[in-house]
Design an enzyme around this catalytic site. Structure first.
Site, mmCIF file in Angstrom:
data_model
loop_
_atom_site.group_PDB
_atom_site.id
_atom_site.type_symbol
_atom_site.label_atom_id
_atom_site.label_comp_id
_atom_site.label_asym_id
_atom_site.label_seq_id
_atom_site.Cartn_x
_atom_site.Cartn_y
_atom_site.Cartn_z
ATOM 1 C CE1 TYR A 193 0.451 1.773 4.276
ATOM 2 C CE2 TYR A 193 0.811 -0.583 4.509
ATOM 3 C CZ TYR A 193 0.937 0.709 4.994
ATOM 4 O OH TYR A 193 1.550 0.930 6.201
ATOM 5 C CB CYS A 194 1.462 4.019 -1.723
ATOM 6 S SG CYS A 194 0.248 4.134 -3.050
ATOM 7 N NE ARG A 195 -0.359 11.194 -0.722
ATOM 8 C CZ ARG A 195 -1.142 11.820 -1.618
ATOM 9 N NH1 ARG A 195 -2.387 12.074 -1.328
ATOM 10 N NH2 ARG A 195 -0.660 12.186 -2.785
#
Length: 140
Positions: A91-93
């Site tokens: 995941y990231c932002r």
């Protein structure tokens, strides 16, 4: 003789079907999942969770159990510490960077890759989110 030809034909058809199916499964290694589905993965403790944002962003806020592997020039080298045979959730932002990372993981031969749809911006389970302020409070 006709029965033998039919059996050979069926065996060849079966082998062709298995081959085509296995090729298609290889193309479906990356599964985009919702916040709820990611929560279930994390609670089952059956996945390697990686946060691909900057280390500073990771320190400010990250999912419980995540490890920081920044998506940068050293990413391919840094993912070598992961077990390719175990599922990986990334995941990231916003989900844009994790999409790119998922492709790299796939190219490197990881068996199963989960990608959080919409990233942390779409995360809905605060009980699995660790904030920098939480860690400061724990130290007091």
């Amino acid at each position: 003789m006709e029965v033998l030809k039919s059996k050979v034909y069926l065996v060849l058809l079966f082998c062709l079907t298995v081959f085509i199916t296995s090729c298609n499964l290889g193309n479906q290694q990356v599964e985009v999942i919702t916040s709820d589905e990611m929560e279930m993965l994390l609670l089952s403790d059956s996945v390697q969770l990686i946060d691909v944002r900057s280390f500073e962003d990771f320190q400010d806020k990250h999912l419980k159990g995540a490890q920081s592997i920044v998506f940068d020039a050293d990413f391919e080298e840094n993912i070598l510490k992961l077990d390719k045979s175990k599922p990986v959730a990334v995941y990231c932002r916003t989900g844009r960077r994790s999409k790119e990372c998922s492709q790299v993981l796939k190219e490197q031969g990881f068996s199963k890759i989960y990608e959080l749809e919409g990233g942390l911006e779409k995360w809905e389970h605060d009980d699995l989110l660790i904030l920098k302020s939480d860690e400061v409070n724990l130290e007091m």
